[in-house]
Design a protein around this motif. Structure first.
Motif, PDB file in Angstrom:
ATOM      1  N   GLY A   1      30.152  31.477  44.201  1.00  0.00           N
ATOM      2  CA  GLY A   1      28.705  31.471  44.142  1.00  0.00           C
ATOM      3  C   GLY A   1      28.153  30.696  42.962  1.00  0.00           C
ATOM      4  N   ARG A   2      26.834  30.611  42.956  1.00  0.00           N
ATOM      5  CA  ARG A   2      26.159  29.872  41.885  1.00  0.00           C
ATOM      6  C   ARG A   2      26.344  30.542  40.530  1.00  0.00           C
ATOM      7  NH1 ARG A   2      20.695  28.824  45.091  1.00  0.00           N
ATOM      8  NH2 ARG A   2      20.646  31.045  44.746  1.00  0.00           N
ATOM      9  N   VAL A   3      26.350  31.876  40.511  1.00  0.00           N
ATOM     10  CA  VAL A   3      26.509  32.597  39.248  1.00  0.00           C
ATOM     11  C   VAL A   3      27.868  32.275  38.643  1.00  0.00           C
ATOM     12  CG1 VAL A   3      26.721  34.889  38.200  1.00  0.00           C
ATOM     13  CG2 VAL A   3      24.924  34.451  39.875  1.00  0.00           C
ATOM     14  N   ALA A   4      28.904  32.353  39.461  1.00  0.00           N
ATOM     15  CA  ALA A   4      30.255  32.058  38.970  1.00  0.00           C
ATOM     16  C   ALA A   4      30.358  30.620  38.485  1.00  0.00           C
ATOM     17  CB  ALA A   4      31.285  32.323  40.070  1.00  0.00           C
ATOM     18  N   THR A   5      29.739  29.701  39.208  1.00  0.00           N
ATOM     19  CA  THR A   5      29.775  28.289  38.820  1.00  0.00           C
ATOM     20  C   THR A   5      29.072  28.082  37.483  1.00  0.00           C
ATOM     21  OG1 THR A   5      29.853  27.616  41.135  1.00  0.00           O
ATOM     22  CG2 THR A   5      29.157  25.956  39.548  1.00  0.00           C
ATOM     23  N   ARG A   6      27.937  28.764  37.290  1.00  0.00           N
ATOM     24  CA  ARG A   6      27.220  28.634  36.006  1.00  0.00           C
ATOM     25  C   ARG A   6      28.056  29.161  34.849  1.00  0.00           C
ATOM     26  NH1 ARG A   6      21.828  31.426  36.910  1.00  0.00           N
ATOM     27  NH2 ARG A   6      22.605  31.731  38.979  1.00  0.00           N
ATOM     28  N   TYR A   7      28.689  30.315  35.049  1.00  0.00           N
ATOM     29  CA  TYR A   7      29.539  30.865  33.990  1.00  0.00           C
ATOM     30  C   TYR A   7      30.716  29.934  33.709  1.00  0.00           C
ATOM     31  CZ  TYR A   7      27.344  35.432  33.369  1.00  0.00           C
ATOM     32  OH  TYR A   7      26.475  36.442  33.048  1.00  0.00           O
ATOM     33  N   ALA A   8      31.328  29.394  34.758  1.00  0.00           N
ATOM     34  CA  ALA A   8      32.465  28.488  34.579  1.00  0.00           C
ATOM     35  C   ALA A   8      32.043  27.240  33.812  1.00  0.00           C
ATOM     36  CB  ALA A   8      33.066  28.109  35.936  1.00  0.00           C
TER      37      ALA A   8
ATOM     38  N   ILE B   1      31.503  41.550  35.818  1.00  0.00           N
ATOM     39  CA  ILE B   1      32.966  41.600  35.837  1.00  0.00           C
ATOM     40  C   ILE B   1      33.527  41.254  37.217  1.00  0.00           C
ATOM     41  CG2 ILE B   1      33.227  44.055  36.354  1.00  0.00           C
ATOM     42  CD1 ILE B   1      35.465  44.014  34.157  1.00  0.00           C
ATOM     43  N   ALA B   2      32.810  41.617  38.267  1.00  0.00           N
ATOM     44  CA  ALA B   2      33.285  41.323  39.630  1.00  0.00           C
ATOM     45  C   ALA B   2      33.305  39.822  39.912  1.00  0.00           C
ATOM     46  CB  ALA B   2      32.423  42.043  40.655  1.00  0.00           C
ATOM     47  N   GLU B   3      32.622  39.035  39.086  1.00  0.00           N
ATOM     48  CA  GLU B   3      32.570  37.581  39.260  1.00  0.00           C
ATOM     49  C   GLU B   3      33.807  36.872  38.707  1.00  0.00           C
ATOM     50  OE1 GLU B   3      30.249  35.732  40.835  1.00  0.00           O
ATOM     51  OE2 GLU B   3      29.059  37.488  41.336  1.00  0.00           O
TER      52      GLU B   3
ATOM     53  N   ILE C   1      37.121  32.023  37.920  1.00  0.00           N
ATOM     54  CA  ILE C   1      38.427  31.356  37.811  1.00  0.00           C
ATOM     55  C   ILE C   1      38.508  30.194  38.793  1.00  0.00           C
ATOM     56  CG2 ILE C   1      40.926  31.626  38.144  1.00  0.00           C
ATOM     57  CD1 ILE C   1      40.558  34.564  37.134  1.00  0.00           C
ATOM     58  N   VAL C   2      38.106  30.429  40.037  1.00  0.00           N
ATOM     59  CA  VAL C   2      38.128  29.382  41.065  1.00  0.00           C
ATOM     60  C   VAL C   2      37.209  28.224  40.664  1.00  0.00           C
ATOM     61  CG1 VAL C   2      37.538  28.860  43.467  1.00  0.00           C
ATOM     62  CG2 VAL C   2      38.788  30.945  42.925  1.00  0.00           C
ATOM     63  N   ALA C   3      36.013  28.558  40.180  1.00  0.00           N
ATOM     64  CA  ALA C   3      35.054  27.526  39.780  1.00  0.00           C
ATOM     65  C   ALA C   3      35.574  26.724  38.587  1.00  0.00           C
ATOM     66  CB  ALA C   3      33.704  28.162  39.441  1.00  0.00           C
ATOM     67  N   LEU C   4      36.190  27.399  37.629  1.00  0.00           N
ATOM     68  CA  LEU C   4      36.737  26.707  36.466  1.00  0.00           C
ATOM     69  C   LEU C   4      37.900  25.800  36.870  1.00  0.00           C
ATOM     70  CD1 LEU C   4      36.613  26.264  33.420  1.00  0.00           C
ATOM     71  CD2 LEU C   4      38.093  28.268  33.143  1.00  0.00           C
ATOM     72  N   GLU C   5      38.748  26.269  37.773  1.00  0.00           N
ATOM     73  CA  GLU C   5      39.841  25.429  38.279  1.00  0.00           C
ATOM     74  C   GLU C   5      39.284  24.175  38.940  1.00  0.00           C
ATOM     75  OE1 GLU C   5      41.984  28.131  40.840  1.00  0.00           O
ATOM     76  OE2 GLU C   5      43.483  28.528  39.301  1.00  0.00           O
ATOM     77  N   ALA C   6      38.206  24.334  39.703  1.00  0.00           N
ATOM     78  CA  ALA C   6      37.596  23.185  40.381  1.00  0.00           C
ATOM     79  C   ALA C   6      37.040  22.191  39.359  1.00  0.00           C
ATOM     80  CB  ALA C   6      36.496  23.644  41.333  1.00  0.00           C
TER      81      ALA C   6
END
Length: 180
Positions: free
Chosen positions: A2-9, A86-88, A93-98
């Motif tokens: 999601g967008r939230v995970a991508t922003r954190y990454a 925390i659930a993100e 991890i997936v977003a950071l790998e990308a």
């Protein structure tokens, strides 16, 4: 993802100076944390809104110690916990790998075929995709008997569907509408 995970990454990647080598090392430590989410009991504890943050932090610290995590990673995860995100972590991890893969000129793709294919065929498809995308393509093959024949490649949000099932479905729709 999601967008939230991508922003954190992206924010975390920026903290590392947008350096893919540093980020790759951080991902190794972060993968140990990611494994917690694959264990049902640990995942349930981490995602539970009623479990105390201190207990979640203790479990994460255990994983971080195993992964020899840096203080930057520890601070980042503490921020996620404090923000109720925390659930993100698995999606981050997936977003950071990308992000790291993109910086290194690499992209991951899924190859679905009706039957197992030889490594030579997989390499040929990866080579053709690499030429089109101007990046090194890492294919993950899997078998999907519903395809009947041909293959489907998914690269991020893009799909190349050269399966027999899709062609037959298209013919079926054309026949119903009298376009055959």
């Amino acid at each position: 993802m999601g967008r939230v995970a991508t922003r954190y990454a992206r924010a975390y990647y920026g903290q590392m100076g947008n350096d893919p080598k540093v980020a790759r090392a951080e991902l190794e430590a972060l993968s140990v944390v990611g494994q917690l989410f694959e264990h049902p009991a640990a995942a349930k504890l981490l995602k539970s809104p009623v479990m105390p943050s201190a207990l979640k932090q203790e479990l994460l610290n255990y994983a971080l110690d195993l992964g020899k995590a840096t203080s930057t990673l520890r601070t980042f995860l503490t921020t996620l916990i404090a923000g109720g995100r925390i659930a993100e972590i698995p999606s981050v991890i997936v977003a950071l790998e990308a992000l790291v893969d993109d910086a290194e000129g690499r992209v991951k793709a899924d190859l679905s075929t009706a039957v197992p294919v030889e490594a030579q065929t997989t390499e040929a498809i990866a080579g053709a995709l690499s030429g089109l995308l101007k990046k090194k393509v890492e294919l993950t093959p899997r078998v999907d008997p519903d395809l009947l024949g041909g293959f489907v490649v998914r690269v991020g949000n893009n799909l190349v569907d050269l399966s027999l099932k899709t062609r037959l479905d298209a013919l079926s729709v054309s026949a119903v509408h009298g376009n055959v």
